[in-house]
Structure formats: structure tokens, C-alpha cells
Design a protein around this motif. Sequence first.
Motif, PDB file in Angstrom:
ATOM      1  N   MET A  52       0.855  -1.167   0.000  1.00  0.00           N
ATOM      2  CA  MET A  52       0.000   0.000   0.000  1.00  0.00           C
ATOM      3  C   MET A  52       0.900   1.229   0.000  1.00  0.00           C
ATOM      4  SD  MET A  52      -3.274   1.246   0.437  1.00  0.00           S
ATOM      5  CE  MET A  52      -4.082  -0.276   0.708  1.00  0.00           C
ATOM      6  N   PRO A  53       0.622   2.187  -0.867  1.00  0.00           N
ATOM      7  CA  PRO A  53       1.392   3.430  -0.855  1.00  0.00           C
ATOM      8  C   PRO A  53       1.078   4.242   0.394  1.00  0.00           C
ATOM      9  CG  PRO A  53      -0.431   3.597  -2.381  1.00  0.00           C
ATOM     10  CD  PRO A  53      -0.402   2.175  -1.884  1.00  0.00           C
ATOM     11  N   GLN A  54       1.895   5.234   0.664  1.00  0.00           N
ATOM     12  CA  GLN A  54       1.679   6.099   1.821  1.00  0.00           C
ATOM     13  C   GLN A  54       0.456   6.981   1.578  1.00  0.00           C
ATOM     14  OE1 GLN A  54       5.227   8.046   2.962  1.00  0.00           O
ATOM     15  NE2 GLN A  54       4.444   8.568   4.952  1.00  0.00           N
ATOM     16  N   PRO A  55      -0.353   7.258   2.609  1.00  0.00           N
ATOM     17  CA  PRO A  55      -1.543   8.110   2.410  1.00  0.00           C
ATOM     18  C   PRO A  55      -1.129   9.530   2.044  1.00  0.00           C
ATOM     19  CG  PRO A  55      -1.227   7.647   4.744  1.00  0.00           C
ATOM     20  CD  PRO A  55      -0.225   6.835   4.003  1.00  0.00           C
ATOM     21  N   PHE A  56      -1.901  10.167   1.164  1.00  0.00           N
ATOM     22  CA  PHE A  56      -1.608  11.544   0.791  1.00  0.00           C
ATOM     23  C   PHE A  56      -2.246  12.527   1.763  1.00  0.00           C
ATOM     24  CE2 PHE A  56      -5.577  10.836  -1.542  1.00  0.00           C
ATOM     25  CZ  PHE A  56      -6.265  12.026  -1.371  1.00  0.00           C
ATOM     26  N   GLN A  57      -3.173  12.047   2.586  1.00  0.00           N
ATOM     27  CA  GLN A  57      -3.811  12.912   3.571  1.00  0.00           C
ATOM     28  C   GLN A  57      -4.379  12.054   4.695  1.00  0.00           C
ATOM     29  OE1 GLN A  57      -7.127  15.134   2.006  1.00  0.00           O
ATOM     30  NE2 GLN A  57      -7.420  16.293   3.876  1.00  0.00           N
ATOM     31  N   THR A  58      -4.356  12.589   5.903  1.00  0.00           N
ATOM     32  CA  THR A  58      -5.056  11.973   7.025  1.00  0.00           C
ATOM     33  C   THR A  58      -5.951  13.037   7.635  1.00  0.00           C
ATOM     34  OG1 THR A  58      -3.284  12.481   8.574  1.00  0.00           O
ATOM     35  CG2 THR A  58      -3.237  10.304   7.548  1.00  0.00           C
ATOM     36  N   ARG A  59      -7.042  12.580   8.223  1.00  0.00           N
ATOM     37  CA  ARG A  59      -7.956  13.524   8.871  1.00  0.00           C
ATOM     38  C   ARG A  59      -8.616  12.821  10.049  1.00  0.00           C
ATOM     39  NH1 ARG A  59     -12.063  13.587   3.742  1.00  0.00           N
ATOM     40  NH2 ARG A  59     -12.843  11.480   4.029  1.00  0.00           N
ATOM     41  N   PRO A  60      -8.979  13.586  11.066  1.00  0.00           N
ATOM     42  CA  PRO A  60      -9.663  12.977  12.218  1.00  0.00           C
ATOM     43  C   PRO A  60     -10.998  12.388  11.787  1.00  0.00           C
ATOM     44  CG  PRO A  60      -9.099  15.277  12.662  1.00  0.00           C
ATOM     45  CD  PRO A  60      -8.781  15.010  11.229  1.00  0.00           C
ATOM     46  N   LEU A  61     -11.344  11.301  12.381  1.00  0.00           N
ATOM     47  CA  LEU A  61     -12.611  10.644  12.088  1.00  0.00           C
ATOM     48  C   LEU A  61     -13.719  11.386  12.820  1.00  0.00           C
ATOM     49  CD1 LEU A  61     -13.792   8.161  10.651  1.00  0.00           C
ATOM     50  CD2 LEU A  61     -13.529   6.935  12.782  1.00  0.00           C
ATOM     51  N   THR A  62     -14.751  11.775  12.103  1.00  0.00           N
ATOM     52  CA  THR A  62     -15.869  12.474  12.737  1.00  0.00           C
ATOM     53  C   THR A  62     -16.789  11.451  13.389  1.00  0.00           C
ATOM     54  OG1 THR A  62     -17.079  12.451  10.654  1.00  0.00           O
ATOM     55  CG2 THR A  62     -15.795  14.418  11.139  1.00  0.00           C
ATOM     56  N   VAL A  63     -17.248  11.756  14.570  1.00  0.00           N
ATOM     57  CA  VAL A  63     -18.107  10.853  15.323  1.00  0.00           C
ATOM     58  C   VAL A  63     -19.555  11.135  14.961  1.00  0.00           C
ATOM     59  CG1 VAL A  63     -18.812  10.129  17.630  1.00  0.00           C
ATOM     60  CG2 VAL A  63     -16.444  10.776  17.198  1.00  0.00           C
ATOM     61  N   ASN A  64     -20.261  10.086  14.592  1.00  0.00           N
ATOM     62  CA  ASN A  64     -21.678  10.196  14.258  1.00  0.00           C
ATOM     63  C   ASN A  64     -22.454   9.435  15.329  1.00  0.00           C
ATOM     64  OD1 ASN A  64     -24.233  10.204  13.195  1.00  0.00           O
ATOM     65  ND2 ASN A  64     -23.616   9.572  11.147  1.00  0.00           N
ATOM     66  N   THR A  65     -23.300  10.122  16.074  1.00  0.00           N
ATOM     67  CA  THR A  65     -24.037   9.486  17.165  1.00  0.00           C
ATOM     68  C   THR A  65     -25.170   8.590  16.677  1.00  0.00           C
ATOM     69  OG1 THR A  65     -25.449  11.422  17.380  1.00  0.00           O
ATOM     70  CG2 THR A  65     -23.494  11.333  18.784  1.00  0.00           C
ATOM     71  N   LYS A  66     -25.524   8.667  15.398  1.00  0.00           N
ATOM     72  CA  LYS A  66     -26.648   7.882  14.879  1.00  0.00           C
ATOM     73  C   LYS A  66     -26.229   6.543  14.282  1.00  0.00           C
ATOM     74  CE  LYS A  66     -29.585  11.800  14.121  1.00  0.00           C
ATOM     75  NZ  LYS A  66     -30.497  12.491  13.234  1.00  0.00           N
ATOM     76  N   LYS A  67     -24.928   6.257  14.262  1.00  0.00           N
ATOM     77  CA  LYS A  67     -24.494   4.963  13.746  1.00  0.00           C
ATOM     78  C   LYS A  67     -23.450   4.369  14.681  1.00  0.00           C
ATOM     79  CE  LYS A  67     -20.670   5.683  10.710  1.00  0.00           C
ATOM     80  NZ  LYS A  67     -20.098   5.361   9.451  1.00  0.00           N
ATOM     81  N   SER A  68     -23.169   3.100  14.498  1.00  0.00           N
ATOM     82  CA  SER A  68     -22.212   2.432  15.382  1.00  0.00           C
ATOM     83  C   SER A  68     -20.799   2.951  15.133  1.00  0.00           C
ATOM     84  CB  SER A  68     -22.257   0.917  15.161  1.00  0.00           C
ATOM     85  OG  SER A  68     -21.896   0.613  13.838  1.00  0.00           O
ATOM     86  N   ALA A  69     -19.922   2.692  16.063  1.00  0.00           N
ATOM     87  CA  ALA A  69     -18.535   3.157  15.980  1.00  0.00           C
ATOM     88  C   ALA A  69     -17.811   2.465  14.831  1.00  0.00           C
ATOM     89  CB  ALA A  69     -17.822   2.879  17.288  1.00  0.00           C
ATOM     90  N   ASP A  70     -16.837   3.160  14.255  1.00  0.00           N
ATOM     91  CA  ASP A  70     -15.976   2.576  13.232  1.00  0.00           C
ATOM     92  C   ASP A  70     -14.777   1.952  13.926  1.00  0.00           C
ATOM     93  OD1 ASP A  70     -17.381   3.375  10.851  1.00  0.00           O
ATOM     94  OD2 ASP A  70     -16.788   5.416  11.325  1.00  0.00           O
ATOM     95  N   TYR A  71     -14.261   0.876  13.344  1.00  0.00           N
ATOM     96  CA  TYR A  71     -13.159   0.146  13.967  1.00  0.00           C
ATOM     97  C   TYR A  71     -11.929   0.156  13.078  1.00  0.00           C
ATOM     98  CZ  TYR A  71     -16.681  -1.264  17.244  1.00  0.00           C
ATOM     99  OH  TYR A  71     -17.668  -1.240  18.188  1.00  0.00           O
ATOM    100  N   CYS A  72     -10.772   0.092  13.715  1.00  0.00           N
ATOM    101  CA  CYS A  72      -9.485   0.091  13.045  1.00  0.00           C
ATOM    102  C   CYS A  72      -9.373  -1.129  12.134  1.00  0.00           C
ATOM    103  CB  CYS A  72      -8.370   0.086  14.087  1.00  0.00           C
ATOM    104  SG  CYS A  72      -6.711   0.009  13.383  1.00  0.00           S
ATOM    105  N   LEU A  73      -8.809  -0.921  10.966  1.00  0.00           N
ATOM    106  CA  LEU A  73      -8.637  -1.985   9.985  1.00  0.00           C
ATOM    107  C   LEU A  73      -7.664  -3.062  10.473  1.00  0.00           C
ATOM    108  CD1 LEU A  73      -9.325  -2.796   7.044  1.00  0.00           C
ATOM    109  CD2 LEU A  73      -7.276  -1.571   6.371  1.00  0.00           C
ATOM    110  N   ASN A  74      -6.676  -2.682  11.284  1.00  0.00           N
ATOM    111  CA  ASN A  74      -5.643  -3.626  11.719  1.00  0.00           C
ATOM    112  C   ASN A  74      -5.939  -4.327  13.035  1.00  0.00           C
ATOM    113  OD1 ASN A  74      -4.101  -3.087   9.485  1.00  0.00           O
ATOM    114  ND2 ASN A  74      -2.832  -1.579  10.504  1.00  0.00           N
TER     115      ASN A  74
END
Length: 58
Positions: A1-23
Motif C-alpha cells: 500500500m502506498p503512503q496516504p496523501f492525507q489523514t484527517r480525524p474521524l468524525t463521530v456520528n451518534t446515529k451509527k455504530s462506531a468505526d473500527y481500526c482496519l488492523n
Amino acid sequence: MPQPFQTRPLTVNTKKSADYCLNCSNEATIEALFDLEGAVLVRKYCNDCLLSAKYEES
């Protein structure tokens, strides 16, 4: 996988379940954006996994 060109904070949405780390399956805190030949791939990571990830050299 190439290096990411951008990172950004994950926005929290109270109406859906939490997102989980891929690793590691901890709660994700960062979205990493990768440019793959005309498409942008978005992957979600926790802080620890993003910092310790290994990327291909360009």
C-alpha cells in the motif's frame, strides 16, 4: 500500500455504530486517504496502527 496523501480525524456520528481500526479492531480515530490510479481509497485506523504502519517506497 502506498503512503496516504492525507489523514484527517474521524468524525463521530451518534446515529451509527462506531468505526473500527482496519488492523487491530480498536475504535478508529483517523481516516487515511490513498490515491490509487484515479480513485481515492479511505481506510480507518486507530492512532497506534497508523503510526506503526509500513508503506511501500515510491
